[in-house]
Every structure is written in structure tokens, then in C-alpha cells.
Scaffold this motif. Structure first.
Motif, PDB file in Angstrom:
ATOM      1  N   PRO A  18       0.829  -1.201   0.000  1.00 30.46           N
ATOM      2  CA  PRO A  18       0.000   0.000   0.000  1.00 30.46           C
ATOM      3  C   PRO A  18       0.865   1.253   0.000  1.00 30.46           C
ATOM      4  CG  PRO A  18      -0.025  -1.027   2.158  1.00 30.46           C
ATOM      5  CD  PRO A  18       0.725  -1.962   1.247  1.00 30.46           C
ATOM      6  N   MET A  19       0.349   2.312  -0.635  1.00 30.71           N
ATOM      7  CA  MET A  19       1.077   3.560  -0.744  1.00 30.71           C
ATOM      8  C   MET A  19       0.929   4.400   0.510  1.00 30.71           C
ATOM      9  SD  MET A  19       0.882   5.635  -4.282  1.00 30.71           S
ATOM     10  CE  MET A  19       0.753   7.272  -3.621  1.00 30.71           C
ATOM     11  N   GLU A  56       4.405  15.576  -4.228  1.00 29.91           N
ATOM     12  CA  GLU A  56       4.290  14.681  -3.086  1.00 29.91           C
ATOM     13  C   GLU A  56       4.263  15.464  -1.788  1.00 29.91           C
ATOM     14  OE1 GLU A  56       6.510  10.782  -1.139  1.00 29.91           O
ATOM     15  OE2 GLU A  56       6.972  11.423  -3.178  1.00 29.91           O
ATOM     16  N   THR A  65      -3.914   1.759   3.004  1.00 35.88           N
ATOM     17  CA  THR A  65      -4.572   1.583   1.712  1.00 35.88           C
ATOM     18  C   THR A  65      -6.048   1.292   1.955  1.00 35.88           C
ATOM     19  OG1 THR A  65      -4.411   0.424  -0.417  1.00 35.88           O
ATOM     20  CG2 THR A  65      -4.147  -0.922   1.546  1.00 35.88           C
ATOM     21  N   GLY A 298      -5.704   6.719 -11.320  1.00 36.30           N
ATOM     22  CA  GLY A 298      -5.079   5.449 -10.965  1.00 36.30           C
ATOM     23  C   GLY A 298      -6.011   4.265 -11.161  1.00 36.30           C
ATOM     24  N   PRO A 318      -1.020  -1.531 -10.287  1.00 34.87           N
ATOM     25  CA  PRO A 318      -1.666  -0.214 -10.291  1.00 34.87           C
ATOM     26  C   PRO A 318      -1.317   0.575 -11.544  1.00 34.87           C
ATOM     27  CG  PRO A 318       0.206  -0.188  -8.816  1.00 34.87           C
ATOM     28  CD  PRO A 318       0.063  -1.611  -9.282  1.00 34.87           C
ATOM     29  N   ARG A 320      -0.919   4.553 -13.564  1.00 36.97           N
ATOM     30  CA  ARG A 320      -0.603   5.977 -13.406  1.00 36.97           C
ATOM     31  C   ARG A 320      -1.628   6.860 -14.116  1.00 36.97           C
ATOM     32  NH1 ARG A 320       4.651   7.298 -15.910  1.00 36.97           N
ATOM     33  NH2 ARG A 320       4.339   9.272 -14.811  1.00 36.97           N
ATOM     34  N   VAL A 340       3.571   8.205  -9.472  1.00 35.59           N
ATOM     35  CA  VAL A 340       3.635   6.878  -8.864  1.00 35.59           C
ATOM     36  C   VAL A 340       2.299   6.185  -9.114  1.00 35.59           C
ATOM     37  CG1 VAL A 340       3.890   5.579  -6.718  1.00 35.59           C
ATOM     38  CG2 VAL A 340       5.190   7.694  -7.053  1.00 35.59           C
ATOM     39  N   THR A 342      -0.894   3.935  -8.554  1.00 35.97           N
ATOM     40  CA  THR A 342      -1.617   3.668  -7.309  1.00 35.97           C
ATOM     41  C   THR A 342      -3.002   3.115  -7.606  1.00 35.97           C
ATOM     42  OG1 THR A 342      -2.399   4.654  -5.230  1.00 35.97           O
ATOM     43  CG2 THR A 342      -2.482   6.051  -7.177  1.00 35.97           C
ATOM     44  N   ASP A 344      -6.565   0.994  -5.228  1.00 36.88           N
ATOM     45  CA  ASP A 344      -7.194   0.725  -3.928  1.00 36.88           C
ATOM     46  C   ASP A 344      -7.837   1.972  -3.334  1.00 36.88           C
ATOM     47  OD1 ASP A 344      -7.753  -1.612  -2.562  1.00 36.88           O
ATOM     48  OD2 ASP A 344      -6.308  -1.221  -0.980  1.00 36.88           O
ATOM     49  N   HIS A 345      -8.537   2.719  -4.161  1.00 35.35           N
ATOM     50  CA  HIS A 345      -9.202   3.944  -3.725  1.00 35.35           C
ATOM     51  C   HIS A 345     -10.710   3.859  -3.969  1.00 35.35           C
ATOM     52  CE1 HIS A 345      -5.243   5.824  -3.516  1.00 35.35           C
ATOM     53  NE2 HIS A 345      -5.004   5.384  -4.742  1.00 35.35           N
TER      54      HIS A 345
END
Length: 358
Positions: A18-19, A56, A65, A298, A318, A320, A340, A342, A344-345
Motif C-alpha cells: 500500500p502507498m 508529493e 490503503t 489510478g 496499479p 498511473r 507513482v 496507485t 485501492d481507492h
């Protein structure tokens, strides 16, 4: 905890971490400027690099996540919130009720009062006026069984306290949420043992739920979308199929027009979105003078359970990719991709002219 309902059972450990980082995008003025221009999608994506748009922020106190995210601007300050989710163990015991806040411009996140009730995954959050509403989600037991929760947890940022809203009539997780004229819409999602077509509408002022027209397409979970003006836009998500693997992405783009009473939604297929199928991307509504845009950030093209392993047994990768959709024009635009990849949102936060993915 009530008797558990077994579904979406796990079998293998995850290979996806997880990010922990937050990425903030400045307001997408290019959308308005290029909306009517020929080949605008290529020019928007090509004129600005990811590093020019995405920045970032400070890392969370712990990797999280499958969390619920909200953002707000109050008294000239922008705050970003994350609630619930899964820690880096990616196991049932790593499901957390933790919550954190970051004031944009500060160097670190701050722990805030945890979300009441058990830790859970796949909840969604929306802010209306001075309250944040954290809705639904599911718990995971040691044996891998899962249960969708009806919880509506209401957070007062000024007081730092939680209260309870009226329960969701049909508890859902992995649903699309959005705000229409001060009401929260929950679109489709998973309920205990299967997907539901319900569109459930919450009125915070009355603390009451009602139902709007159900979705016209296949009921799904992990789909991505937003409420933009008088429109609901969403894409893809995992549908139940009579085959192995049991869940596959239902590749479809849908556009609903909300009637003035809020209970009638006229659904129709939207223009197909570019790029791969999407599962658990981050959705957001971006207000603009030309009717607004829905953002799709993402995600992955391989549906999976909470450990990041696809239902086909392969680790999910994932993306971009960042897309924007105009409900008024029924058209898609490519935006600069994430630096990056990602997944899982459910939702991203939007406040202070920026979009936040946590």
C-alpha cells in the motif's frame, strides 16, 4: 461483531504494497481552456508533465490503503483527512479505525480521534458544510469472512468529535459516492453476498435516507465515479459472473441525469472511456465554469480482494493514468499521469483548488 457473511475469500498473501504518500495536483485549468479544442486530450496530457502537476506531500504516520479520504478549506486553510483502511500487513488484523489530518503547508500528519466502531475497508467519505460523513465499508474476520456495515460516522473537524448518523438502509461497501444539492448519493456497491443496484440518498439535515432510481447497468463494486452538477458519472467495477474467476470487470461507462426532486435518475451509456478497464481508481468531482468534470485517478485493470491479489490469482498492477470526463459534453480528456502508480481507492479529496490522492 454480528455473525459473519463469507464472501470474496482470500487465499494468498499480497505482492502489492500500500502507498503511504500523498500527491496533490493543482487545479486543472487546462480542462476549461481546451475543452472545445480539437485533440484537446492529447494536448492537455502532452503540454504539462506529471512533475509539473503532481507534488508529493508528507508521508502518513503508517502505510494505509483502501481508506476513505476527504478534504476541506476552512478559514483559508486546506485540510486533508484519511479514515480507516488497511496497514502494511495486508491481513485481517491490519484493518484499522485510525484517522489522520494534514494541514496543507505543514510538515506532517496529525492523528485524530479514530472512527467509532470496528476498523473497516472500502468506506467512502464526503464533506458537506462543516461535517465529514464516513459511510459504509466492511469488516474482515480472522477466517476471512466479511460483513458490509450500515455505519454513518459524522466527524466535526472543529470540535474533533464523532457522532452517529442514520444507518444506511442497505449496507454497502466499495460504492461510488458524491454530493448533490447538500445530499450524499451512494451508487451501487457490494452488500454482504452480492452487488446491489440501489442508489441510496442521505439528507444530513433531516438525518434520513431515501432511494433514487437504481443503476441501469450491471450492479458492481469497486467502480469509480462522481456526482458533477446534476449528473452521476461512473465506470466499470467488478460484476459477479457465472464463471471462474467469480468477479470480472464490467467494462461500461454510465451517465445519469438527476431530476430536480433528487429521486429520479435518467441513466444512459456514456462515451466509452479511454485506456484499460478500471477497478478501485480514485474518483472526484472538479467544479468548473463549463459544468464540471469527473476525475478518474489510478486504479487497476485486474479486480482483487483487499490483499492486492487478483481474483485470477495474479497480483494486480496499479496504473498511473488520470482521466477527466465532462458530463455536459459527454467526452473524455487525458490528464498528466501520476508520478507513482496507485490503486485501492474510492474517492480523492478536492479543496483549495487542488486534488488529493492519499
Amino acid at each position: 461483531m454480528p455473525d459473519a457473511v463469507t464472501n470474496r475469500r482470500l487465499a494468498t498473501p499480497a505482492a502489492i504494497l500500500p502507498m503511504a504518500a500523498l500527491l496533490a495536483a493543482t487545479a486543472c485549468g487546462d480542462l476549461e481552456r481546451d475543452a472545445d479544442a480539437r485533440d484537446a486530450d492529447e494536448r492537455v496530457a502532452g503540454e504539462v508533465s506529471a512533475s509539473d502537476v503532481w507534488h508529493e506531500g508528507p508521508r502518513l504516520p503508517q502505510p494505509i490503503t483502501n481508506n476513505a479520504v476527504a478534504a476541506a478549506s476552512v478559514d483559508g486553510r486546506t485540510a486533508v483527512y484519511t479514515f480507516l483502511g488497511l496497514d502494511s500487513t495486508k491481513t485481517w488484523s491490519g484493518v484499522t479505525s485510525s484517522a489522520y489530518r494534514w494541514y496543507v503547508g505543514e510538515d506532517a500528519w496529525t492523528s485524530i480521534e479514530p472512527v467509532p466502531g470496528p476498523g473497516r475497508l472500502a468506506a467512502t467519505a464526503q464533506m458537506i458544510r462543516d461535517r465529514i460523513y464516513v459511510l459504509g465499508g466492511y469488516t474482515v474476520a480472522e477466517d476471512g469472512s466479511e460483513r458490509s456495515l450500515p455505519d454513518v460516522a459524522v466527524y466535526d473537524p472543529a470540535a474533533g468529535t464523532w457522532t452517529r448518523g442514520a444507518d444506511i438502509p442497505v449496507p454497502v461497501d466499495d460504492a461510488v459516492s458524491g454530493i448533490w444539492r447538500g445530499r450524499i448519493f451512494l451508487v451501487s456497491g457490494w452488500h454482504d453476498t452480492g452487488n446491489v443496484a440501489h442508489v441510496q440518498v442521505y439528507d444530513p439535515d433531516a438525518d434520513r435516507w431515501s432511494e433514487a432510481s437504481p443503476v441501469s447497468g450491471s450492479p458492481v463494486f469497486g467502480h469509480t465515479g462522481a456526482v458533477v452538477g446534476d449528473h452521476v458519472a461512473y465506470v466499470d467495477g467488478a460484476a459477479v459472473v457465472n464463471a471462474r474467476p467469480r468477479f470480472r470487470i464490467d467494462v461500461a461507462s454510465w451517465l445519469g441525469t438527476i431530476d430536480r426532486d433528487g429521486g429520479t435518475i435518467t441513466w444512459r451509456p456514456a462515451a466509452p472511456h479511454p485506456g484499460p478497464p478500471l477497478y478501485r481508481a480514485a474518483g472526484a468531482a472538479l467544479p468548473t465554469s463549463d459544468g464540471g468534470w469527473a476525475l478518474f485517478i489510478g486504479g487497476t485493470d485486474n479486480p482483487y480482494n483487499y490483499n492486492g491479489i487478483g481474483y485470477d490469482g495474479e497480483p494486480s498492477s496499479p496504473l498511473r493514468q488520470v482521466l477527466a470526463f465532462s458530463p455536459v459534453r459527454n467526452r473524455w480528456v487525458h490528464l498528466p499521469p501520476l508520478p507513482v502508480a496507485t490503486m485501492d481507492h474510492r474517492n480523492a479529496g478536492v479543496a483549495g483548488g487542488r486534488v488529493f490522492v492519499v
